[in-house]
Design an enzyme around this catalytic site. Sequence first.
Site, PDB file in Angstrom:
ATOM      1  N   ARG A  57      41.820  47.574  39.907  1.00 55.63           N
ATOM      2  CA  ARG A  57      42.147  48.981  39.695  1.00 55.63           C
ATOM      3  C   ARG A  57      42.039  49.430  38.249  1.00 55.63           C
ATOM      4  O   ARG A  57      41.438  50.471  37.948  1.00 55.63           O
ATOM      5  CB  ARG A  57      43.601  49.277  40.137  1.00 55.63           C
ATOM      6  N   THR A  58      42.644  48.688  37.349  1.00 52.10           N
ATOM      7  CA  THR A  58      42.742  49.189  35.975  1.00 52.10           C
ATOM      8  C   THR A  58      41.360  49.290  35.344  1.00 52.10           C
ATOM      9  O   THR A  58      41.006  50.316  34.762  1.00 52.10           O
ATOM     10  CB  THR A  58      43.657  48.255  35.144  1.00 52.10           C
ATOM     11  N   LYS A  86      33.067  30.239  23.706  1.00 49.32           N
ATOM     12  CA  LYS A  86      32.586  29.345  22.636  1.00 49.32           C
ATOM     13  C   LYS A  86      33.603  29.190  21.532  1.00 49.32           C
ATOM     14  O   LYS A  86      33.321  28.587  20.497  1.00 49.32           O
ATOM     15  CB  LYS A  86      31.291  29.916  22.046  1.00 49.32           C
ATOM     16  N   ARG A 107      42.666  44.033  28.436  1.00 50.98           N
ATOM     17  CA  ARG A 107      43.708  43.295  29.158  1.00 50.98           C
ATOM     18  C   ARG A 107      43.682  41.870  28.642  1.00 50.98           C
ATOM     19  O   ARG A 107      42.603  41.282  28.492  1.00 50.98           O
ATOM     20  CB  ARG A 107      43.473  43.334  30.661  1.00 50.98           C
ATOM     21  N   HIS A 135      52.288  47.515  30.441  1.00 52.84           N
ATOM     22  CA  HIS A 135      51.106  48.055  31.130  1.00 52.84           C
ATOM     23  C   HIS A 135      51.236  49.583  31.058  1.00 52.84           C
ATOM     24  O   HIS A 135      51.510  50.242  32.062  1.00 52.84           O
ATOM     25  CB  HIS A 135      51.093  47.545  32.572  1.00 52.84           C
TER      26      HIS A 135
HETATM   27  N1   CP Z   1      47.789  47.716  38.981  1.00 52.61           N
HETATM   28  C1   CP Z   1      46.921  46.875  38.367  1.00 52.61           C
HETATM   29  O1   CP Z   1      47.048  46.591  37.166  1.00 52.61           O
HETATM   30  O2   CP Z   1      45.931  46.418  39.175  1.00 52.61           O
HETATM   31  P1   CP Z   1      44.736  45.476  38.701  1.00 52.61           P
HETATM   32  O3   CP Z   1      45.347  44.167  38.273  1.00 52.61           O
HETATM   33  O4   CP Z   1      43.832  45.362  39.873  1.00 52.61           O
HETATM   34  O5   CP Z   1      44.082  46.158  37.525  1.00 52.61           O
END
Ligand code: CP
Length: 309
Positions: A57-58, A86, A107, A135
Amino acid sequence: MVTGGFKGRSIISIADFSREDIEYVLAIAKRLEGMKKKSGLLRDRIMATLFFEPSTRTRLSFESAMESLGGKVIGFADPNVSSYKKGESLYDTVRMVEQYCDVIVMRHFVEGAPRLAAESTTKPVLNAGDGANQHPSQTLLDLYTIQKTQGKLKGVKVAFVGDLKYGRTVHSLTIALSHFSPTFFFVSPPSLRIPSYYLEDLRQKKIPYKECEDVMEVMRQVDILYMTRIQQERFPDPADYEKVKNVYILKKEMLANAKVNMKILHPLPRVNEISTDVDTTPYAYYFQQAGNGIPIRQALLALVLGALK
Ligand code: CP
């Protein structure tokens, strides 16, 4: 953060947002949702997505948001196909990538990595999740969803259910909702309680909360039931995960006494904590919640790149 002063800023922690900042981003997201001609807002701007942990999603909603505003996307979804494999440091990676893009979405499995990245570059860095920590874009879309479904943010009663120890979305949303006079219920097994410093913060702010283990204790009272996945990947000992992996499975019949307008949210992905028979009830709202990632991430990109204010 200063409201209206998002241009060039990194978005690292929701704790950096005032109540006014949050309301401002949500208002921009609403404006974007209703805006017909927006496909040129970020024309020729480039977003780099650096994902050191899996995501559906993100990453995809950030990419969709960028492309819907006319921007372009580069990046990687798997660090093993990058020079990280590497041995390249995060600092060096960011110093390279900043030369190829206007904004970085990252991320990382290490808590604090996006802040280190932000300190290493003049380009805005958007934290797309760091370890069990934060998040912030998920939190903003959660708030947007709560506002849409409840007609307000102020005074909502929210139960967080599941892995409150490692669940970064719970941590971020607890901080953010604290600006809006909430009542919280933290429902978890003893081993997955929310870290005590979040509770200490709530006590200092005189925000009412209750901890319990049985979701049925709170079902009648809540406006939002925020389910979470048990975060298997964060357990140091796999045996501890085995003990709690099926601790909460929400089933349709458990919703019989819920408030009429109660909504079930979940940051997703789900494993088995919400039975699929819940999906067709009027309480289920987790797929629409994920969809709200588009206007929120459009808003964040447009703001930090100075296309809207
Ligand atoms: N909600 C969320 O962070 O989903 P993903 O891990 O799929 O990005």
